[in-house]
Design a protein around this motif. Structure first.
Motif, PDB file in Angstrom:
ATOM      1  N   PHE A   1      36.189  26.404  43.909  1.00  0.00           N
ATOM      2  CA  PHE A   1      35.856  26.582  42.499  1.00  0.00           C
ATOM      3  C   PHE A   1      36.410  25.419  41.678  1.00  0.00           C
ATOM      4  N   TYR A   2      35.592  24.878  40.792  1.00  0.00           N
ATOM      5  CA  TYR A   2      35.985  23.693  40.019  1.00  0.00           C
ATOM      6  C   TYR A   2      37.237  23.953  39.199  1.00  0.00           C
ATOM      7  N   GLY A   3      37.360  25.142  38.660  1.00  0.00           N
ATOM      8  CA  GLY A   3      38.548  25.466  37.878  1.00  0.00           C
ATOM      9  C   GLY A   3      39.758  25.774  38.729  1.00  0.00           C
ATOM     10  N   SER A   4      39.580  25.672  40.045  1.00  0.00           N
ATOM     11  CA  SER A   4      40.651  25.860  41.033  1.00  0.00           C
ATOM     12  C   SER A   4      41.145  27.299  41.136  1.00  0.00           C
ATOM     13  N   PHE A   5      40.414  28.259  40.558  1.00  0.00           N
ATOM     14  CA  PHE A   5      40.782  29.643  40.812  1.00  0.00           C
ATOM     15  C   PHE A   5      39.530  30.513  40.870  1.00  0.00           C
ATOM     16  N   PRO A   6      39.513  31.536  41.738  1.00  0.00           N
ATOM     17  CA  PRO A   6      40.634  31.864  42.623  1.00  0.00           C
ATOM     18  C   PRO A   6      40.895  30.741  43.623  1.00  0.00           C
ATOM     19  N   SER A   7      42.113  30.703  44.147  1.00  0.00           N
ATOM     20  CA  SER A   7      42.472  29.638  45.070  1.00  0.00           C
ATOM     21  C   SER A   7      41.610  29.698  46.321  1.00  0.00           C
ATOM     22  N   THR A   8      41.413  28.546  46.932  1.00  0.00           N
ATOM     23  CA  THR A   8      40.684  28.500  48.200  1.00  0.00           C
ATOM     24  C   THR A   8      41.440  29.283  49.267  1.00  0.00           C
ATOM     25  N   ALA A   9      42.763  29.309  49.174  1.00  0.00           N
ATOM     26  CA  ALA A   9      43.567  30.083  50.131  1.00  0.00           C
ATOM     27  C   ALA A   9      43.226  31.564  50.062  1.00  0.00           C
ATOM     28  N   CYS A  10      43.017  32.084  48.854  1.00  0.00           N
ATOM     29  CA  CYS A  10      42.638  33.493  48.718  1.00  0.00           C
ATOM     30  C   CYS A  10      41.250  33.746  49.307  1.00  0.00           C
ATOM     31  N   ILE A  11      40.335  32.787  49.131  1.00  0.00           N
ATOM     32  CA  ILE A  11      39.002  32.928  49.705  1.00  0.00           C
ATOM     33  C   ILE A  11      39.085  32.895  51.229  1.00  0.00           C
ATOM     34  N   VAL A  12      39.925  32.023  51.764  1.00  0.00           N
ATOM     35  CA  VAL A  12      40.131  31.962  53.219  1.00  0.00           C
ATOM     36  C   VAL A  12      40.692  33.289  53.720  1.00  0.00           C
ATOM     37  N   GLN A  13      41.662  33.824  53.001  1.00  0.00           N
ATOM     38  CA  GLN A  13      42.247  35.117  53.370  1.00  0.00           C
ATOM     39  C   GLN A  13      41.162  36.189  53.476  1.00  0.00           C
ATOM     40  N   ARG A  14      40.268  36.218  52.484  1.00  0.00           N
ATOM     41  CA  ARG A  14      39.185  37.203  52.483  1.00  0.00           C
ATOM     42  C   ARG A  14      38.231  36.973  53.652  1.00  0.00           C
ATOM     43  N   LYS A  15      37.842  35.714  53.887  1.00  0.00           N
ATOM     44  CA  LYS A  15      36.872  35.417  54.940  1.00  0.00           C
ATOM     45  C   LYS A  15      37.435  35.645  56.338  1.00  0.00           C
ATOM     46  N   LEU A  16      38.756  35.586  56.474  1.00  0.00           N
ATOM     47  CA  LEU A  16      39.390  35.889  57.758  1.00  0.00           C
ATOM     48  C   LEU A  16      39.590  37.389  57.953  1.00  0.00           C
ATOM     49  N   GLY A  17      39.277  38.163  56.924  1.00  0.00           N
ATOM     50  CA  GLY A  17      39.422  39.607  57.033  1.00  0.00           C
ATOM     51  C   GLY A  17      40.862  40.072  56.970  1.00  0.00           C
ATOM     52  N   MET A  18      41.723  39.309  56.315  1.00  0.00           N
ATOM     53  CA  MET A  18      43.130  39.672  56.214  1.00  0.00           C
ATOM     54  C   MET A  18      43.308  40.728  55.121  1.00  0.00           C
ATOM     55  N   THR A  19      43.813  41.890  55.505  1.00  0.00           N
ATOM     56  CA  THR A  19      44.005  42.992  54.556  1.00  0.00           C
ATOM     57  C   THR A  19      45.479  43.371  54.410  1.00  0.00           C
ATOM     58  N   ASN A  20      46.367  42.485  54.851  1.00  0.00           N
ATOM     59  CA  ASN A  20      47.798  42.792  54.830  1.00  0.00           C
ATOM     60  C   ASN A  20      48.501  42.308  53.565  1.00  0.00           C
ATOM     61  N   HIS A  21      47.719  41.866  52.581  1.00  0.00           N
ATOM     62  CA  HIS A  21      48.270  41.402  51.298  1.00  0.00           C
ATOM     63  C   HIS A  21      49.250  40.243  51.468  1.00  0.00           C
ATOM     64  N   SER A  22      48.996  39.383  52.442  1.00  0.00           N
ATOM     65  CA  SER A  22      49.826  38.192  52.626  1.00  0.00           C
ATOM     66  C   SER A  22      49.710  37.287  51.413  1.00  0.00           C
ATOM     67  N   ALA A  23      50.761  36.547  51.125  1.00  0.00           N
ATOM     68  CA  ALA A  23      50.711  35.584  50.025  1.00  0.00           C
ATOM     69  C   ALA A  23      49.729  34.476  50.364  1.00  0.00           C
TER      70      ALA A  23
END
Length: 328
Positions: A92-114
């Motif tokens: 996202f051009y505005g840099s949010f949500p972070s790409t890390a959060c998008i990666v977390q979602r796409k990896l199916g991580m549901t453990n609320h990792s930072a």
């Protein structure tokens, strides 16, 4: 018990579209921009690079690299308690949500990792590893996924042959875990904002549109001069912090920007070229992805082995630079 962070998995991903110098030369000629394979290779050492498909984002490349790193580390996504993505080309051009959060979602991580992004341009991966190392040593996190991912083709001005021939897209990842055995031996980070203008994308978001330029700008000679100076300096700083000398290095994995800068750094460290991992010829400059891409290539082909001492270092816009000394 003293805690260390140790690399237990590496991974990488390159988009399917491979663009050789000949391919790029033909594309640019159609636009009236003159260049050649010889002109590009003699100045940079680059023969080819990869460009992402129109529907591929940095997070897509990051996820592909992350899956490889997780598999090597024998970890599942839910084992990861921190995700750090280094990128200058976030989803996202505005840099949010972070790409890390998008990666977390796409990896199916549901453990609320930072999850968060780090922005230090081509030094981004080194910065991200340094942050992850500090978190693990402090006992705050146990398993950290660190990714460098870029789609630089989106910010290249293909009317400017001095920059558009140099960069490519890709992603590299590592898994760091808490260990009683030393892994990351030293990290050193620096920045000098007085050089901000020599490498930048001089635009900003205003009223829903880009004010200024959304294309990468680089003062090549200025960047070259600064890079060859600071890379030697920061490598020695990391070695000194670890109580080691350059002779104890098994491998140098530098930011893959320009083969002349890389060779100059190896020479100043009195390292034979054979001890330097080179992927710039086939990948181009992939910014924050370049070091983990090169690291993964050398791990998977067997050059880098357990117990080897590896120096990773980079320079980037900001101006930023840093080094990570790791025992594999």
């Amino acid at each position: 018990m003293t805690l260390y962070s140790k690399i237990i998995g590496t991974g990488s991903y390159l988009p399917r579209q491979r663009v050789t110098n000949a391919d790029l030369t033909a594309q640019l000629a159609a636009k009236g921009v003159e260049t050649s394979d010889e002109w590009i290779f003699s100045r940079s050492g680059i023969s080819a690079r990869h460009f992402a498909a129109p529907d591929q984002l940095s997070s897509d490349l990051a996820v592909a690299a992350a899956k490889q790193a997780l598999a090597m580390a024998d970890k599942q996504p839910h084992d990861i308690d921190l995700v750090i993505v280094a990128s200058s080309t976030p989803d996202f051009y505005g840099s949010f949500p972070s790409t890390a959060c998008i990666v977390q979602r796409k990896l199916g991580m549901t453990n609320h990792s930072a999850a968060f992004d780090v922005q230090a341009v081509c030094s981004g991966f080194v910065y991200a590893v340094s942050v992850a190392d500090a978190f693990i040593k402090a006992g705050a996190h146990k398993n950290v996924l660190v990714i460098g991912a870029e789609v630089f083709s989106r910010i290249l001005n293909f009317d400017d042959r001095t920059t558009c021939v140099l960069f490519g897209d890709g992603a590299g990842a590592i898994v760091l875990t808490a260990s009683e055995e030393p892994g990351i031996l030293a990290t050193k980070l620096h920045a000098d904002g007085s050089y901000a203008d020599i490498l930048s994308v001089p635009g900003n978001l205003a009223n829903g549109a880009i004010a200024g330029s959304g294309f990468l700008y680089m003062d090549g000679p200025a960047v070259f001069k600064l890079a060859v100076s600071v890379l030697e300096q920061v490598a020695h700083e990391a070695l000194e912090h670890a109580g080691m000398t350059a002779e104890q290095l098994d491998w140098l994995v530098p930011h893959q920007a320009n083969i002349r800068i890389m060779k100059s750094t190896a020479k100043k460290l009195n390292l034979p070229i054979e001890k330097m991992v080179v992927t710039v010829d086939q990948h181009g400059n992939t910014s924050a992805a370049s070091i983990p891409l090169a690291l993964d290539a050398a791990v998977r082909d067997g050059r880098i082995k357990p117990g080897h001492n590896v120096m990773m270092e980079g320079v980037g816009g900001g101006f930023t630079w840093g080094a990570v000394l790791a025992r594999m």
